[in-house]
Design a protein around this motif. Structure first.
Motif, PDB file in Angstrom:
ATOM      1  N   PHE A 161      87.251 -33.245  -5.994  1.00  0.00           N
ATOM      2  CA  PHE A 161      87.667 -33.813  -7.308  1.00  0.00           C
ATOM      3  C   PHE A 161      88.889 -33.212  -7.829  1.00  0.00           C
ATOM      4  CE2 PHE A 161      82.881 -33.192  -6.497  1.00  0.00           C
ATOM      5  CZ  PHE A 161      82.869 -34.891  -6.286  1.00  0.00           C
ATOM      6  N   THR A 162      89.384 -34.205  -8.678  1.00  0.00           N
ATOM      7  CA  THR A 162      90.609 -33.531  -9.393  1.00  0.00           C
ATOM      8  C   THR A 162      89.996 -32.655 -10.546  1.00  0.00           C
ATOM      9  OG1 THR A 162      90.720 -35.370 -10.747  1.00  0.00           O
ATOM     10  CG2 THR A 162      92.304 -35.579  -8.750  1.00  0.00           C
ATOM     11  N   ASP A 163      90.976 -31.671 -11.091  1.00  0.00           N
ATOM     12  CA  ASP A 163      90.743 -30.973 -12.270  1.00  0.00           C
ATOM     13  C   ASP A 163      90.643 -32.058 -13.395  1.00  0.00           C
ATOM     14  OD1 ASP A 163      90.017 -29.111 -10.646  1.00  0.00           O
ATOM     15  OD2 ASP A 163      92.042 -27.987 -10.939  1.00  0.00           O
ATOM     16  N   PHE A 164      90.225 -31.691 -14.752  1.00  0.00           N
ATOM     17  CA  PHE A 164      90.038 -32.496 -15.736  1.00  0.00           C
ATOM     18  C   PHE A 164      90.267 -31.625 -17.106  1.00  0.00           C
ATOM     19  CE2 PHE A 164      86.934 -33.918 -19.131  1.00  0.00           C
ATOM     20  CZ  PHE A 164      87.694 -34.849 -19.739  1.00  0.00           C
ATOM     21  N   ALA A 165      91.524 -32.192 -17.613  1.00  0.00           N
ATOM     22  CA  ALA A 165      92.002 -31.536 -18.873  1.00  0.00           C
ATOM     23  C   ALA A 165      91.941 -32.338 -20.027  1.00  0.00           C
ATOM     24  CB  ALA A 165      93.229 -31.084 -18.685  1.00  0.00           C
ATOM     25  N   VAL A 166      91.540 -32.174 -21.210  1.00  0.00           N
ATOM     26  CA  VAL A 166      91.350 -33.039 -22.437  1.00  0.00           C
ATOM     27  C   VAL A 166      91.579 -32.181 -23.834  1.00  0.00           C
ATOM     28  CG1 VAL A 166      88.703 -32.305 -22.435  1.00  0.00           C
ATOM     29  CG2 VAL A 166      89.668 -34.477 -23.290  1.00  0.00           C
ATOM     30  N   ILE A 167      92.049 -33.303 -24.620  1.00  0.00           N
ATOM     31  CA  ILE A 167      92.407 -32.358 -26.013  1.00  0.00           C
ATOM     32  C   ILE A 167      91.061 -33.013 -26.971  1.00  0.00           C
ATOM     33  CG2 ILE A 167      93.861 -32.365 -27.852  1.00  0.00           C
ATOM     34  CD1 ILE A 167      96.156 -32.811 -26.191  1.00  0.00           C
ATOM     35  N   ILE A 168      90.594 -31.941 -27.701  1.00  0.00           N
ATOM     36  CA  ILE A 168      89.533 -32.384 -28.542  1.00  0.00           C
ATOM     37  C   ILE A 168      90.100 -31.808 -30.076  1.00  0.00           C
ATOM     38  CG2 ILE A 168      87.725 -31.935 -26.816  1.00  0.00           C
ATOM     39  CD1 ILE A 168      87.036 -29.288 -28.407  1.00  0.00           C
ATOM     40  N   LYS A 169      89.595 -32.721 -31.113  1.00  0.00           N
ATOM     41  CA  LYS A 169      90.215 -32.480 -32.239  1.00  0.00           C
ATOM     42  C   LYS A 169      89.091 -32.408 -33.188  1.00  0.00           C
ATOM     43  CE  LYS A 169      93.067 -34.878 -35.832  1.00  0.00           C
ATOM     44  NZ  LYS A 169      94.143 -36.270 -36.027  1.00  0.00           N
ATOM     45  N   ASN A 170      89.328 -31.503 -34.305  1.00  0.00           N
ATOM     46  CA  ASN A 170      88.329 -31.331 -35.140  1.00  0.00           C
ATOM     47  C   ASN A 170      88.718 -32.363 -36.365  1.00  0.00           C
ATOM     48  OD1 ASN A 170      87.323 -30.351 -38.006  1.00  0.00           O
ATOM     49  ND2 ASN A 170      86.414 -28.798 -36.760  1.00  0.00           N
ATOM     50  N   ILE A 171      87.496 -33.360 -36.932  1.00  0.00           N
ATOM     51  CA  ILE A 171      87.631 -34.291 -37.499  1.00  0.00           C
ATOM     52  C   ILE A 171      87.680 -33.971 -39.179  1.00  0.00           C
ATOM     53  CG2 ILE A 171      86.305 -35.737 -36.092  1.00  0.00           C
ATOM     54  CD1 ILE A 171      84.062 -35.587 -37.895  1.00  0.00           C
ATOM     55  N   ASN A 172      87.629 -32.844 -39.304  1.00  0.00           N
ATOM     56  CA  ASN A 172      87.828 -32.322 -40.771  1.00  0.00           C
ATOM     57  C   ASN A 172      89.077 -31.446 -40.964  1.00  0.00           C
ATOM     58  OD1 ASN A 172      84.987 -33.160 -41.862  1.00  0.00           O
ATOM     59  ND2 ASN A 172      84.460 -31.601 -40.416  1.00  0.00           N
ATOM     60  N   THR A 173      89.298 -30.632 -40.063  1.00  0.00           N
ATOM     61  CA  THR A 173      90.536 -29.733 -40.129  1.00  0.00           C
ATOM     62  C   THR A 173      91.704 -30.260 -39.482  1.00  0.00           C
ATOM     63  OG1 THR A 173      89.845 -28.291 -38.261  1.00  0.00           O
ATOM     64  CG2 THR A 173      88.854 -27.782 -40.209  1.00  0.00           C
ATOM     65  N   ASN A 174      91.627 -31.085 -38.442  1.00  0.00           N
ATOM     66  CA  ASN A 174      92.764 -31.730 -37.579  1.00  0.00           C
ATOM     67  C   ASN A 174      93.214 -30.575 -36.785  1.00  0.00           C
ATOM     68  OD1 ASN A 174      92.688 -34.199 -38.712  1.00  0.00           O
ATOM     69  ND2 ASN A 174      94.255 -33.365 -40.438  1.00  0.00           N
ATOM     70  N   GLU A 175      92.212 -29.378 -36.679  1.00  0.00           N
ATOM     71  CA  GLU A 175      92.515 -28.385 -35.306  1.00  0.00           C
ATOM     72  C   GLU A 175      92.532 -29.226 -34.097  1.00  0.00           C
ATOM     73  OE1 GLU A 175      90.926 -24.129 -33.862  1.00  0.00           O
ATOM     74  OE2 GLU A 175      90.122 -24.973 -35.764  1.00  0.00           O
ATOM     75  N   ARG A 176      93.323 -28.852 -33.065  1.00  0.00           N
ATOM     76  CA  ARG A 176      93.263 -29.312 -31.734  1.00  0.00           C
ATOM     77  C   ARG A 176      93.116 -28.185 -30.727  1.00  0.00           C
ATOM     78  NH1 ARG A 176      96.619 -34.324 -30.129  1.00  0.00           N
ATOM     79  NH2 ARG A 176      98.194 -32.585 -29.535  1.00  0.00           N
ATOM     80  N   LYS A 177      92.191 -28.567 -29.406  1.00  0.00           N
ATOM     81  CA  LYS A 177      92.052 -27.611 -28.806  1.00  0.00           C
ATOM     82  C   LYS A 177      92.367 -28.264 -27.098  1.00  0.00           C
ATOM     83  CE  LYS A 177      88.397 -24.563 -30.619  1.00  0.00           C
ATOM     84  NZ  LYS A 177      87.122 -24.140 -30.539  1.00  0.00           N
TER      85      LYS A 177
END
Length: 328
Positions: free
Chosen positions: A266-282
């Motif tokens: 399987f390929t590896d999987f990268a994704v960006i998640i975002k805090n809906i209150n602070t707009n911080e992203r990981k």
């Protein structure tokens, strides 16, 4: 004292010297006793005393009322047979209703609910995959399943037909279904339809779900929904979601490439998640075992804006680092 004239039989007083009727000289003679004990009192011969009759009462409440004995009715054989037959039919009908209507409803009500979280899950008539002979239906994402038995590989379920009110019973692959709280947590992570479309494999969705559960994160859920589902209450820090561009966009907030294990299935999987209150992203980076078990390799901050152009691994002073290029 009264005496009787010996000649004419007339009754005269014993003080009379002669019978006034016939003139016969009288001597005092007692009147013989009446053999019936009447002491010689005059009676009308052959005439009984009148009898007093009482009227019959209208209602049988008076004493002496004669009651007609009740007749005991006997039940004939055919009547008894009809009663027995009716009782048997009634019992059989009750047994049928209980076993075919009431009991199944009780079982369905008590059975846990699971939900399909893959884009399409096949309902089969037997525990066998890879063929069409036992395929009953294809169940879309989010189908509610009344689950009678949840197993490691297969689960026995009942589901409403997509095209009718018919209830279908069969088997689905257990890795493609989630219990209620897990499904609604996963569903709350997708911030738009594009993110659900781009992240379409069950292994990637399960990787996200595992991460959110470990971090005690949720997506966009109200306090009432979290209470009902038994999930953490929403706070400014724990609500994160994924937002994506359409699937055919040149760059996106997800990325697939073999980097950790070059020989992986399987390929590896990268994704960006975002805090809906602070707009911080990981940025989260996962790799998978051959049995699809996910592993989080990297978690790092992402810029406030931009999509993923490329990801690579660089070795610096003997240490491996995940290098991510973002669009501006």
């Amino acid at each position: 004292m009264i005496i009787k004239c010996p000649k004419c039989g007339n009754l005269v007083s014993d003080k009379s010297a002669a019978c006034p009727s016939c003139g016969t000289t009288l001597q005092a003679q007692p009147i013989p006793k009446d053999p019936n004990g009447s002491n010689g009192a005059p009676e009308a011969a052959g005439k009984p005393e009148p009898q007093e009759f009482k009227p019959i009462p209208d209602e049988p409440s008076g004493e002496g009322w004669y009651k007609q004995p009740e007749k005991k009715t006997s039940v004939s054989g055919p009547v008894v047979l009809s009663i027995i037959l009716a009782a048997v039919i009634l019992c059989a009908g009750g047994f049928f209703v209980y076993n075919n209507i009431i009991k199944p409803r009780q079982i369905d009500k008590a059975a846990p609910r699971y939900y399909t979280f893959a884009p399409s899950v096949v309902l089969r008539s037997s525990k066998s995959s890879g063929a069409d002979f036992n395929k009953i239906a294809s169940l879309p994402y989010g189908t509610e399943l009344i689950t009678y038995d949840f197993g490691y590989e297969w689960s026995e379920v009942k589901v409403n037909s997509i095209t009718s009110d018919e209830k279908m019973i069969g088997y689905v692959a257990s890795p493609f279904i989630l219990e209620k709280s897990d499904f609604f947590r996963l569903n709350s992570i997708f911030g738009d339809t594009e993110s659900q479309s781009v992240i379409e494999t069950s292994k990637c969705r399960r990787a996200l779900l595992n991460y959110f559960k470990e971090q005690k994160y949720i997506g966009r859920l109200s306090a009432m929904e979290t209470v009902e589902l038994g999930l953490p209450a929403p706070t400014p820090e724990n609500q994160w979601q994924i937002y994506c561009l359409p699937k055919d966009a040149p760059t996106n907030n997800v990325y697939f490439k073999r980097l950790i294990r070059k020989d992986s299935k399987f390929t590896d999987f990268a994704v960006i998640i975002k805090n809906i209150n602070t707009n911080e992203r990981k940025l989260l980076f996962f790799y998978f075992d051959d049995d699809e078990t996910p592993h989080l390799a990297v978690e790092q901050d992402a810029p406030e804006y931009g999509t993923i152009k490329n990801i690579s691994i660089r070795t610096i002073k003997g240490e491996k680092y995940l290098m991510v290029d973002y669009t501006e």
